[in-house]
Design an enzyme around this catalytic site. Structure first.
Site, PDB file in Angstrom:
ATOM      1  CB  VAL A   1      -0.916   0.125   1.295  1.00 21.32           C
ATOM      2  CG1 VAL A   1      -2.172  -1.047   0.887  1.00 21.32           C
ATOM      3  CG2 VAL A   1      -0.186   0.002   2.599  1.00 21.32           C
TER       4      VAL A   1
ATOM      5  CE1 TYR B   1       0.583  -1.787  14.502  1.00 20.75           C
ATOM      6  CE2 TYR B   1       0.082  -0.852  16.742  1.00 20.75           C
ATOM      7  CZ  TYR B   1      -0.285  -1.574  15.492  1.00 20.75           C
ATOM      8  OH  TYR B   1      -1.610  -2.111  15.086  1.00 20.75           O
TER       9      TYR B   1
ATOM     10  CB  THR C   1      -4.044 -10.676  13.683  1.00 25.10           C
ATOM     11  OG1 THR C   1      -3.049  -9.619  13.989  1.00 25.10           O
ATOM     12  CG2 THR C   1      -5.474 -10.005  13.918  1.00 25.10           C
TER      13      THR C   1
END
Length: 253
Positions: free
Chosen positions: A63, A150, A185
């Site tokens: 992306v 992050y 995840t």
């Protein structure tokens, strides 16, 4: 099915679609009647493995590549919804991070989110409206040591969603963000401490130990997050825009 949660005939873009929250969102929208899904991820095999009934456009790429979005422009015609979800993990304390690691995380999590959202907004402006949800993080709301760039990137994308909401209400476009806490995840696999714990006690026990700091006592599943994102995208949330919805099992109390 409540028709306000029905995506029949609609087209949606999902980034980070090969696994985790993105894949769960693809399955959710497929079950909810979407006519067409545009799925983007660096994991080509993961994209191919998704078993979906609706028409799909599967794009393997990162992306943060502006050329990818230039090539995708023609596929974004008639876009109704966007889930700006692609992201990578980032660990380490601010004082000890080098610029290369900072930029690695920012490139995907912030720059990539910008490229995704801006492309989707231009497309939805042409179709006369729509809705978008940006995947932020509770670490962009509550300071958490050791997650370095992050948390900073996720704070940035949450505020980007607010600004985009203010700019695009006149175009009949709603933009919201979701700020999950712990979700089961693959993003955890990039953490050295996580991998050490998995080796010592196993993945399930590691996640349960990490979730002990959360009142709910467990991490969310991708499917749980997909339902919440689906709500924000849907007509059921018609009065919601510029909102950052925290979904963290009570972690940020």
């Amino acid at each position: 099915m409540n028709d306000r949660l029905d995506f029949k005939g609609r087209t949606a873009l999902i980034t980070g679609a090969a696994s985790g929250i993105g894949a769960a969102c693809a399955r959710f929208l497929d079950r909810s009647g979407s006519a067409r899904l545009i799925l983007v991820d660096v994991d080509e095999a993961g994209l191919s493995a998704l078993d979906l009934q609706c028409e799909t456009v599967r794009i393997a790429g990162s992306v943060d590549d502006p050329e990818l979005w230039s090539r995708l422009e023609a596929d974004l015609t008639s876009l109704n919804h966007a889930i700006v979800n692609a992201g990578i993990g980032g660990f380490g304390e601010i004082a000890n991070l080098d610029l290369a690691e900072w930029r690695r995380v920012m490139s995907v999590n912030l720059d990539g989110a910008f490229l995704t959202l801006s492309s989707a907004l231009r497309a939805m402006q042409k179709t006369g409206g729509g809705s978008a949800v940006v995947t932020a993080s509770v670490t962009g709301v509550k300071p958490v040591p050791g997650i370095g760039p992050y948390g900073v990137a996720k704070a940035g994308v949450a505020h980007m969603a607010r600004i985009a909401a203010a700019e695009n209400a006149k175009h009949n476009i709603r933009v919201n963000a979701i700020a999950p806490g712990g979700v089961d995840t693959a993003i955890w696999e990039g953490g050295e401490d996580f991998l050490k714990s998995v080796k010592a006690i196993g993945r399930e026990a590691t996640l349960k130990t990490m979730a002990a700091t959360t009142p709910r006592g467990q991490f969310a599943t991708p499917d749980e997050l997909a339902g919440e994102i689906g709500f924000l995208l849907s007509d059921m949330a018609a009065n919601m825009t510029g909102h950052v919805m925290i979904s963290d099992g009570g972690f940020s109390f």
